[in-house]
Scaffold this active site. Structure first.
Site, mmCIF file in Angstrom:
data_model
loop_
_atom_site.group_PDB
_atom_site.id
_atom_site.type_symbol
_atom_site.label_atom_id
_atom_site.label_comp_id
_atom_site.label_asym_id
_atom_site.label_seq_id
_atom_site.Cartn_x
_atom_site.Cartn_y
_atom_site.Cartn_z
ATOM 1 N N HIS A 194 -32.123 -18.024 14.004
ATOM 2 C CA HIS A 194 -32.713 -18.888 12.973
ATOM 3 C C HIS A 194 -31.777 -18.964 11.776
ATOM 4 O O HIS A 194 -30.931 -18.093 11.586
ATOM 5 C CB HIS A 194 -34.071 -18.342 12.520
ATOM 6 N N HIS A 235 -14.822 -38.637 1.695
ATOM 7 C CA HIS A 235 -15.355 -38.057 0.468
ATOM 8 C C HIS A 235 -16.880 -38.204 0.412
ATOM 9 O O HIS A 235 -17.409 -39.303 0.517
ATOM 10 C CB HIS A 235 -14.730 -38.716 -0.768
HETATM 11 ZN ZN LIG Z 1 -13.535 -35.557 -2.065
#
Ligand SMILES: [Zn+2]
Ligand SMILES: [Zn+2]
Length: 345
Positions: A165, A239
């Site tokens: 878990h 990003h």
């Molecule tokens: Zn980044």
């Protein structure tokens, strides 16, 4: 020659003590293989025992007629209480918030003996999908400012229940370690106009010495100024400030990368205790340009001693470049989906 290295994110210094350097394989645990049965009558996480655990919050797949693969329940021994109100009070310097927060358990498999390092990639993708769903649901709660998702594998890493878990704790405050990381990221962005993580990932991919796995959407890199041996970070190449932004294709790829890395550690270092955690920006960071989430995997191979407690500075006896080379050399293809009867969790 030993050297001091500075962590690019935290600015903390570590000592890489190559004078006492160990070869990576010298840290292998040599733990006797521990076998668990795949079902335990008294285990509240095993299928059929659902009524022994608190009311379920989520199951995957959602179809009730199918057996569950992953389940989320509130932690029976929760560190914080989701029914409390986050009332703040301050008397002189004593600042408090009444114990509000959420503490959940993600049951990673119906199989009591399973071990994440040996699960099929599709099961790991199911677990990551559940993380994302709970992360996004809790992030919408105005009382919550930070969600930490983490896994403790083995007694030294804090696991008290052998059924596989992971856990999630959502808090009304942003922990100071996270704040520090966010401030450093913002400072770098302001100084250079670049995300410091994107910048670092690009350079490390070019350099290659610390790269363990490079996939379509992710890269797993040994930490240059690693405080402990084999600390590894997995960064999305795209990003993204918040883990909640991950796509389905990226989840499938991250499952392969994370599972492969865990299997390399499991096989190469003989099933050490370890923690992994998702280090994401706070819940409202979707779209932020200066922060970049990542997964941090920390095998628990060494103990913290007086110098570390006294200075906050760590001595690492394994060169991260040597760890990367060692992990790259471990072949894990055959371990995928091999079942988990040897898992010590
Ligand atoms: Zn980044
Ligand atoms: Zn169980």
């Amino acid at each position: 020659m030993s050297e001091l290295r500075q962590n690019f994110f935290t600015k903390e210094w570590v000592i890489i003590a190559t004078e006492r350097a160990k070869r990576p394989e010298e840290l292998a645990c040599h733990r006797p293989r521990q076998t668990f049965p795949s079902f335990v009558e008294t285990c509240p996480f095993c299928p059929g025992n659902e009524s022994q655990a608190p009311q379920e919050l989520l199951r995957f797949p959602e179809n009730e007629s199918k057996p569950w693969a992953v389940r989320v329940i509130p932690n029976k021994f929760a560190a914080l209480d989701s029914s409390a109100q986050p009332m703040r009070d301050q008397q002189h310097w004593r600042r408090r918030i009444h114990g509000f927060g959420c503490h959940e358990v993600i049951i990673e498999s119906p199989d009591h003996s399973a071990c994440v390092a040996l699960l099929p990639d599709s099961q790991v993708a199911g677990i990551l999908g559940v993380y994302k769903e709970r992360y996004n649901v809790l992030s919408l709660d105005q009382r919550i400012n930070h969600v930490t998702i983490f896994k403790n594998h083995g007694l030294d890493a804090g696991a008290s229940q052998p059924h596989p878990h992971s856990q999630l704790i959502a808090t009304p405050v942003i922990p100071s370690q996270v704040q520090h990381r966010l401030h450093e990221a913002l400072r770098h962005f302001d100084d250079t106009g670049q995300c410091m993580f994107c910048h670092m990932v690009e350079r490390e991919i070019d350099d290659r010495t610390l790269v363990v796995i490079h996939s379509e959407f992710f890269v797993a890199i040994e930490v240059f100024a690693s405080a402990t041996p084999f600390a590894t970070h997995i960064f999305p190449l795209r990003h993204m400030a918040s883990f909640g932004e991950i796509t389905a294709a990226e989840i499938a790829d991250l499952a392969r990368v994370l599972r492969t890395l865990l299997a390399k550690i499991y096989l190469g270092l003989e099933n050490p205790d370890l923690n992994f955690t998702i280090r994401s920006g706070p819940s409202d960071y979707v779209g932020a340009r200066h922060f970049h989430w990542y997964v941090s995997v920390i095998p628990r191979l060494t103990r913290v001693a007086g110098f570390e407690l006294g200075s906050g500075m760590f001595i690492n006896t394994v060169l991260p470049e040597a760890s990367a080379e060692f992990l790259r050399s471990i072949c894990v293809e055959k371990s995928a989906g091999a079942g988990g009867s040897t898992g010590q969790t």
